[in-house]
Design a protein around this motif. Sequence first.
Motif, PDB file in Angstrom:
ATOM      1  N   UNK A  72      54.417  55.740 -35.002  1.00 53.48           N
ATOM      2  CA  UNK A  72      53.774  57.004 -34.672  1.00 53.48           C
ATOM      3  C   UNK A  72      52.256  56.823 -34.698  1.00 53.48           C
ATOM      4  N   UNK A 128      52.644  58.770 -44.783  1.00 51.02           N
ATOM      5  CA  UNK A 128      53.149  59.303 -43.520  1.00 51.02           C
ATOM      6  C   UNK A 128      54.588  58.852 -43.299  1.00 51.02           C
ATOM      7  N   UNK A 162      57.211  60.611 -45.233  1.00 50.00           N
ATOM      8  CA  UNK A 162      57.526  61.929 -44.688  1.00 50.00           C
ATOM      9  C   UNK A 162      58.412  61.836 -43.445  1.00 50.00           C
ATOM     10  N   UNK A 217      57.730  61.177 -40.358  1.00 52.43           N
ATOM     11  CA  UNK A 217      57.213  61.892 -39.187  1.00 52.43           C
ATOM     12  C   UNK A 217      57.625  61.268 -37.864  1.00 52.43           C
ATOM     13  N   UNK A 218      57.757  62.138 -36.914  1.00 53.41           N
ATOM     14  CA  UNK A 218      57.938  61.693 -35.545  1.00 53.41           C
ATOM     15  C   UNK A 218      56.758  62.165 -34.710  1.00 53.41           C
ATOM     16  N   UNK A 219      56.406  61.386 -33.763  1.00 58.91           N
ATOM     17  CA  UNK A 219      55.300  61.761 -32.891  1.00 58.91           C
ATOM     18  C   UNK A 219      55.754  62.760 -31.849  1.00 58.91           C
ATOM     19  N   UNK A 232      45.519  61.478 -42.960  1.00 64.25           N
ATOM     20  CA  UNK A 232      46.398  60.947 -41.941  1.00 64.25           C
ATOM     21  C   UNK A 232      47.812  61.502 -42.040  1.00 64.25           C
ATOM     22  N   UNK A 233      48.290  61.666 -43.245  1.00 64.68           N
ATOM     23  CA  UNK A 233      49.670  62.135 -43.407  1.00 64.68           C
ATOM     24  C   UNK A 233      49.867  63.539 -42.843  1.00 64.68           C
ATOM     25  N   UNK A 234      48.783  64.294 -42.720  1.00 62.23           N
ATOM     26  CA  UNK A 234      48.887  65.660 -42.219  1.00 62.23           C
ATOM     27  C   UNK A 234      48.754  65.754 -40.694  1.00 62.23           C
ATOM     28  N   UNK A 252      48.845  62.981 -38.462  1.00 58.69           N
ATOM     29  CA  UNK A 252      49.374  61.771 -37.849  1.00 58.69           C
ATOM     30  C   UNK A 252      50.090  62.034 -36.537  1.00 58.69           C
ATOM     31  N   UNK A 253      50.785  63.155 -36.445  1.00 55.54           N
ATOM     32  CA  UNK A 253      51.682  63.421 -35.332  1.00 55.54           C
ATOM     33  C   UNK A 253      50.967  64.046 -34.133  1.00 55.54           C
ATOM     34  N   UNK A 254      49.700  64.391 -34.294  1.00 55.95           N
ATOM     35  CA  UNK A 254      48.984  65.053 -33.195  1.00 55.95           C
ATOM     36  C   UNK A 254      48.372  63.987 -32.299  1.00 55.95           C
ATOM     37  N   UNK A 255      48.868  63.910 -31.068  1.00 58.25           N
ATOM     38  CA  UNK A 255      48.351  62.862 -30.188  1.00 58.25           C
ATOM     39  C   UNK A 255      47.325  63.395 -29.197  1.00 58.25           C
TER      40      UNK A 255
END
Lengths: 364, 364, 364, 364
Positions: free
Chosen positions: A154, A320, A323, A325-327, D285-287, D289-292
Amino acid sequence: MQRIYTIIVPMANVFGDKWSFTSFGESHGAAIGGVLDGVPAGLHISMDLIREELERRAGKGTKGARWAVPKYQGVSPRALREPDEVEWLSGVIESDQVTKDQGLSDQGPSDQVPSDQVTKDQGLTTLGTPIAFLIRNKDARPEDYEFLKHSYRTGHADQTYEQKYGIRDWRGGGRASARETAGRVVAGCIAKQALRLKGITIHAALIRVGAETDPAQFAETIAAYQRDGDSIGGIIECRIKGLQAGVGEPIFNKLQAELAFAVMSINACKGFEYGTGFEGVTQPGSAINHISGGIAGGIADGTDITFRCVFKPTPSTPKALAKGQRGPGGQYQSTKVGRHDACVAVRAVPVVEAMAALALIQLL
Amino acid sequence: MQRIYTIIVPMANVFGDKWSFTSFGESHGAAIGGVLDGVPAGLHISMDLIREELERRAGKGTKGARWAVPKYQGVSPRALREPDEVEWLSGVIESDQVTKDQGLSDQGPSDQVPSDQVTKDQGLTTLGTPIAFLIRNKDARPEDYEFLKHSYRTGHADQTYEQKYGIRDWRGGGRASARETAGRVVAGCIAKQALRLKGITIHAALIRVGAETDPAQFAETIAAYQRDGDSIGGIIECRIKGLQAGVGEPIFNKLQAELAFAVMSINACKGFEYGTGFEGVTQPGSAINHISGGIAGGIADGTDITFRCVFKPTPSTPKALAKGQRGPGGQYQSTKVGRHDACVAVRAVPVVEAMAALALIQLL
Amino acid sequence: MQRIYTIIVPMANVFGDKWSFTSFGESHGAAIGGVLDGVPAGLHISMDLIREELERRAGKGTKGARWAVPKYQGVSPRALREPDEVEWLSGVIESDQVTKDQGLSDQGPSDQVPSDQVTKDQGLTTLGTPIAFLIRNKDARPEDYEFLKHSYRTGHADQTYEQKYGIRDWRGGGRASARETAGRVVAGCIAKQALRLKGITIHAALIRVGAETDPAQFAETIAAYQRDGDSIGGIIECRIKGLQAGVGEPIFNKLQAELAFAVMSINACKGFEYGTGFEGVTQPGSAINHISGGIAGGIADGTDITFRCVFKPTPSTPKALAKGQRGPGGQYQSTKVGRHDACVAVRAVPVVEAMAALALIQLL
Amino acid sequence: MQRIYTIIVPMANVFGDKWSFTSFGESHGAAIGGVLDGVPAGLHISMDLIREELERRAGKGTKGARWAVPKYQGVSPRALREPDEVEWLSGVIESDQVTKDQGLSDQGPSDQVPSDQVTKDQGLTTLGTPIAFLIRNKDARPEDYEFLKHSYRTGHADQTYEQKYGIRDWRGGGRASARETAGRVVAGCIAKQALRLKGITIHAALIRVGAETDPAQFAETIAAYQRDGDSIGGIIECRIKGLQAGVGEPIFNKLQAELAFAVMSINACKGFEYGTGFEGVTQPGSAINHISGGIAGGIADGTDITFRCVFKPTPSTPKALAKGQRGPGGQYQSTKVGRHDACVAVRAVPVVEAMAALALIQLL
């Protein structure tokens, strides 16, 4: 059956059209490197300055840095011990072999050259032909990245690369690896040395890490995120001094557009601003009218240019991953982590300078 | 005092803007080589074909050649024994490591691929990233060229280089050496392999040496000039088959203009023509109206394209030197001679093919 | 359903990257014209010279021409009576409005400027911004070309255009019409005026028509072909004087390659040569070693540059049509003829100069 | 003596290398306009959409706009009554003249085309040749700007232009005038229509004016600054939907770098960000991370792309002048004011869309 993938974009690895820099190399292939074409003959290149820039990029910090990289920042001891070594393939000769016979005097740098360049280091002199160099990939441990063969990380470019090329060098991020920026730093350092002869200097520094704006506290702030298995972003400010008025173009190739293009091409950079920037939005014209940021109508006005850029936190962190997470593209997350810098903005500082230098040198 | 020479021409060592080929290297420096950017991922490159092309350029001839290079043509035995070896730095992986997992099938070339490419040689597969390669300069004997340190050779670029750059690498012609064309041949061979997959082939051959037009007599004609300490020019004809109608641009980038630009960039080439060419000037329109040369209005019409180019004789020959000639710029003539090919057109044949291939691949 | 044709080639109508000239316009649309970007501010452009060049292109001849165009050469009286008028859209102001206040002196051209430019004509001064101009298409009679709606002319680009674009403006050849060269002549004339300020002049002349090499006989030779309903080719020689040594690039962008690219982009041009050219193939090196043609190693050597180019005969002639010829692509031949120049090389002379000027100005 | 100013930057008025847009024209010269080269043949261009975009740029607002421009915003009633009219010079024919015979069907847009484009307006169809257009400068009142002949305006490009070119067209800002953006909007609208056929849409909107983030309050906020003789900045957000994964390049030509380059070339734009942007710096980053932001590693990931850009307040306002401010270059402030938009960000919205479209169309 042989399949050839059809998305081709021309010159995607070339920056600039005067001093054009062609970058090549995968992080875990034989070597990374580049070719710098358009550099005039007779420029002395200090090897000490190149080494210093590569060390800044490797996270060692330098004399001039406002802030030293803490040991605990995730840079491996080995990386610090064995810095990247540049192998020069063409376009240069040892400066001490350049004699009057060959058209260059041997008097050494003049008074106009800043004193820090008059060091008696082993230097090279350019021939006016393309300067090709490479940095061998030592210590390539593809097995560390074996887990990536069937997964995407991710926040990394793993998935988009495969979508684009159909084939992916999964070892260490391949071409998307930050290692590619070492070549930029070498080319940028040559550009900086040429700019300095024209009285132009470029200095970047980290001005913010997370909510922290006091440089004295940056090391501790980053260490805290590192201990927490997390990461944090940062803002870099870059100042260009000595640029004469008139540089830059009024319509599409505005100076700020060229700088933005150069800086936004650095991995993890999420924004660029100059002059009053985003925060200026709350101020009326009568209050901030006089702030030019060094550029008016796309053209340098002869004052210092100041721009800022923001770097996102490292995506692949233990926290991360925990947790799960997925992108946004739905890609699945690897459960392992490669090397981890808690704040990539630290090592981006010399890369920002390099890209600003490469952008400016095209315009002069 | 440091002097920087001011004539800079951007991208002077880059050919093309889709498959852009950046050439680097001095003949007696560490290496020559290049970077080919824009090649799509998944193309298999035959190493055998690359080796074969380099051997043609080195003067060894190949199966397909109409005419073999005679031993007495001045190519050193050593050059023939140890052909140039290409070191691949980036952009490729060994074809046998490309598996389905990585997005490419392992079925091997399809039926559509010409049979001569299905050889089971050790090949490489492209990654879609820049392909960098180098050829080390073995056997560089700068002392052979010591005499050039203070002299220029008539008909060579020695003087104009110094006029342009102010500094000159006098060892073996530096960047002006024909050795630079080895990089073109490597890049051109990759382009030819890609073109072949689209059904396009390019074949060049020597059609004239001096007044001789019978290929069977070329070897003897050249040998005669060689024995006489003299040299002679030649005409190369190149035929492009399989190019679909519609390729080429109607105004400035006419197909013939692109081919002329590519071919006229080869050392010693003095002219380019296609279709009815220069000889057609004596024929009325009603007689030659129907000859298109494969191009109409700058655009391929789907028939074979035939062009010709002429190469001048090698300038530095024992006979020329004995006459003590001076060039038009008033430069003085060296009294020694480096290696001497009586007819450079022979070795130019694969270079013409390479440049035609690099020109075409930009347009597809 | 809307169909979009997919062959796109970037910048196909742009020549050069310093003084970039963008050409536009169909022969029977509203206008033809161009935009010349990169011209520095403060250059005075003589309108008289522009007019004169357009008249040469229209077949009227000029004082300096070695050979006048005969009346019977097929140029309509109307074309001669009403020359093309250039409408300037941007990038210039009337020279008499440029005052000291605006940064330019009003002293007029200096002694260094050749005397033939000191004419007191109504001139324009450049602003440094893009110079856009157009020439309206007067007297567009699309009905004259109605017959082309469903047919192609042998030797013309009618068929290849349709193959390429899928759609074709059949009125008068559209973009492939020689009318497009009027824009090149305007841009080239601005370039020639800038070159002259640097002491560089470019003069082209017809040196051969068919087998005839005596200029005094050219008019009669052409007239004979015209009477016969036929056409004939010609060779143009172009001489560049005053170019300083050092211009041109040693590898791909050799000066001869740039000139060949420029000249081969002219309609009907089938070949380019310089120096010893094609005829030199029969001479040994010892005899022609000293002839540089003004260029060594791709770089100007400071002597005059001489190149030649050949133009094929006009394809669509009454005689050709009577023979019912078909082109190599199998296209069928129209049974009507548009306007007919027995020797297009005549009007190509100023176009050759214009393209040489546009090629050179990029390199200075 | 004729002085020619020496700073030349190539292609400074050209954007893009596939669909290359050449912009020309001074605000108070004969016309502004452009040439769009590289557009494929057969694209239908809706004139209604072009008119609508020009009206948005002129401040009239459109059906789809979230927010209408208030009357009191300084746009002259005349400007609103007589919108810019585009004169098409080349590259297009009336769509109703395109018949099957010429290679295009007359069935009209297909189902795949969004319904808002199926309007039965008078449209044009592209020929594949360069599209040249101009907009005449009506109502040019140079006398309104007479005061600028001897003065510079703070925050405008008056001084830097003169520093660069040595000559300046003082009437209305010349080339630096925002009027130049009308050409961008025309070209961008053609690009948007081509993108829409590929399912890609681009929508920009003002999301902030000063401290105000509620669109319902924007008109009143601006009106307050206008009444106060002052001005205020704004932030525009732009969303790109439908872009397939794989677009963009991994190294220098990252998608975000191309967008930043395009958008930062708009007058008054001071910053660009995407994804987490500058505000993301405070988040671990852990918060985030998923925003591209729709882009990973420089390559579109197939999700929506969202970027933001900030526009500074109009510099020349009555209030600023009353304060007698001087700019950082020491230039003196004019005591008069030309036309005054309290918030230029309003009219920049369609320009942002246009530049994003022109950037994207190069990559497809």
